[in-house]
Design an enzyme around this catalytic site. Structure first.
Site, short mmCIF file in Angstrom:
data_model
loop_
_atom_site.label_atom_id
_atom_site.label_comp_id
_atom_site.label_asym_id
_atom_site.label_seq_id
_atom_site.Cartn_x
_atom_site.Cartn_y
_atom_site.Cartn_z
N TYR A 15 40.38 -57.62 23.52
CA TYR A 15 39.20 -57.13 23.48
C TYR A 15 39.22 -55.62 23.56
O TYR A 15 40.02 -54.91 23.70
CB TYR A 15 38.23 -57.56 24.59
N SER A 246 44.95 -51.88 32.21
CA SER A 246 45.05 -52.98 31.32
C SER A 246 44.39 -54.19 31.67
O SER A 246 44.04 -54.32 32.85
CB SER A 246 46.58 -53.07 31.03
N LYS A 247 44.44 -55.19 30.73
CA LYS A 247 43.81 -56.50 31.00
C LYS A 247 44.64 -57.30 31.93
O LYS A 247 44.14 -57.69 33.04
CB LYS A 247 43.52 -57.48 29.72
N ARG A 248 45.87 -57.06 31.73
CA ARG A 248 47.03 -57.90 32.82
C ARG A 248 46.78 -57.43 34.05
O ARG A 248 46.62 -57.99 35.10
CB ARG A 248 48.46 -57.72 32.17
N GLY A 251 42.10 -57.09 34.59
CA GLY A 251 41.28 -58.22 34.14
C GLY A 251 40.15 -57.69 33.70
O GLY A 251 40.21 -56.58 32.94
#
Ligand code: GLU
Length: 495
Positions: A15, A246-248, A251
């Site tokens: 995203y 980061s997303k990891r 979230g």
């Protein structure tokens, strides 16, 4: 001065996140400041990781933030002819060569160089292959990559970074890097340069994480006889533990979409992002679009990494307090018509929009927004905390329910009594309703606060809010009477 042409070239593998949005914003600002163009280029060459969903998310996110682009979206995969042509040109002009070394050979050399603590970079075995040797290997069907031939000169390759000053690297430190894989696919490093040349990009504003590529890319520009664009490398955005966001690890909190869903004001987020790694040199914190375009300069982009101070565990929000504060400041001071537009969008989504707010109840709608906005944090709060003004299915919060309603069982009788008094008022206004409320308290020999707080909670579901008699006017006589007369259910449902 040549035309300012900047680009936002996301790889569509996830995203649109805070860092990507900041890159888009800073490029957008530079384009708008200079009457230039912003080009949206989707770098989708990594077919395995690129997704349509991500492309749509990026475009939606840009639209929501109000960052319009002038050209594109272009898709990198549509320009593979250009990339191949450039690789061919580099071969023909002697700036690149075919390398037939196998992976096994390269691994073996690297390991022994490492063991001997020697230079592990490619040793240039294929750099000087004769035309016959190349033809022979090709005839045998030995696969090859194409490597860039880094000039064997002393001295340094340099570029002038608008943020960081002169950045240089010795030619000797740069190995002959691969530009085309053995499967014939040009590497990203080359595609990116070829696209920027074709798109006539004048300024490259991107994160410092790309700096490891930049000197090699400068060599490519020169070898392709193209003008090297101006570079401005931005600091990275880290969390409090100095990790890249980061997303990891973090979230949804780093996704632009998250802020949209929570009801943040798009420009407030832009305002916050601009300050994340750019400094106006003054104390000013709130910038309109025009002000930010005016104030923005590449030189004031920060050199050191910036911190996205998201806060986990806050009851209402899990994000940077500065972002919340900027959002609140916008909410409270923005033009009421603009606020109404944002609230309308949300109300439509929440199913509580009524067409009359655009017509006969327009004035009421605007006044009510103005009355209640002071305590709110996001656009979403109008449909949740402020729901009672617009709909009958509002929640009564637990704390005021206990404190202001359940604790005083007699309000079951008193509030309907007050409703009766109100209904007999010819003129239902702030003064008359206040006088009635106080008269009732006096008659009952109780503190007026009991009546007033009970009434506030019954009518709005909230513990605090605007002045009580302003609330009565906003909710209106009919609904006030109806709600005060039907107070029973609060006891029945909660006792
Ligand atoms: N596609 C790259 C990325 O998403 C951008 C590279 C660049 O700005 O040159 O990180």
């Amino acid at each position: 001065m040549t035309e300012v042409r900047v680009r936002f070239p996301p790889s569509p593998t996830g995203y649109l996140h805070i860092g990507g949005a900041r890159t888009a914003l800073l490029n957008w600002l530079w384009a708008r400041k200079n009457g230039g163009k912003l080009i949206l280029r989707i770098e989708d060459t990594d077919a395995e990781r690129s997704t349509q969903e991500s492309i749509e998310g990026i475009i939606d996110g840009m639209n929501w933030l109000g960052l319009d682009w002038d050209e594109g979206p272009y898709f990198q995969t549509e320009f593979s002819d250009d990339h191949n042509r450039a690789a061919k040109q580099l071969l023909e002009t002697g700036h690149a060569y075919k390398c037939f070394c196998t992976k096994e050979e390269l691994d073996r050399k690297r390991e022994s160089a490492m063991a001997a603590k020697q230079d592990v970079r490619y040793d240039g075995t294929c750099r000087h292959l004769s035309a016959e040797a190349i033809a022979e290997k090709e005839a045998q069907g030995i696969p090859h990559v194409i490597r860039f031939k880094v000039p064997k000169v002393s001295g340094k390759v340099a570029y002038d970074d608008k943020v960081l000053g002169t950045i240089e690297r010795s030619y000797e430190d740069i190995e002959d890097f691969v530009i085309v894989r053995s499967n014939g696919k040009p590497l990203y490093l080359l595609c990116n340069v070829v696209d920027d040349i074709r798109d006539r990009i004048s300024h490259i504003i991107r994160g410092q994480d790309h700096m490891s590529n930049t000197t090699r890319q400068v060599l490519l520009y020169k070898a392709l006889d193209a003008q090297v664009p101006v570079f401005a490398h931005m600091p990275l955005t880290l969390d409090l533990q100095k990790r890249k966001i980061s997303k990891r690890s973090h979230g949804e909190i780093v996704a632009v979409q998250f802020y949209r869903e929570k009801g943040f004001i798009p420009w407030a987020l832009c305002n916050f992002l601009a300050l994340l790694g750019w400094n106006p040199g003054t104390e000013q914190e709130i910038f309109s679009r025009e002000e930010l375009i005016e104030a923005f300069t590449l030189e004031r982009i920060g050199k050191v990494n910036s911190v996205f101070n998201y806060q986990k565990g806050n009851a209402k929000f899990f994000t940077d307090p500065k972002l919340i504060s900027i959002n609140e400041q916008y909410l409270r001071s923005m033009d009421i018509e603009q606020l109404a537009e944002l609230v309308k969008k949300d109300f439509i989504e929440q199913g509580i929009w009524d067409e009359v707010y655009d017509t006969e109840k327009r004035e009421w709608f605007l006044n009510t927004l103005d009355l209640i906005r002071d305590r709110f944090h996001t656009i979403r709060d109008f449909a949740t905390l402020g729901r009672a003004y617009f709909a009958d299915d509002y929640q009564v919060e637990a704390k005021p329910l206990k404190k202001n309603i359940l604790k005083h069982p007699d309000l079951k009788k008193w509030l309907p009594l007050l409703a009766q008094q109100f209904s007999s008022l010819d003129d239902f206004n702030k003064e008359s309703t206040e006088a009635e409320s106080r008269a009732l308290a006096e008659k009952l020999e109780i503190k007026p606060g009991i009546i007033i707080n009970g009434m506030r909670t019954a009518l709005t579901g909230q513990l605090a809010g605007p002045g009580m008699f302003d609330i009565l006017m906003a909710i209106g006589k009919e609904r006030v009477i109806q709600r005060l007369s039907n107070i029973d259910h609060l006891y029945n449902e909660n006792e």
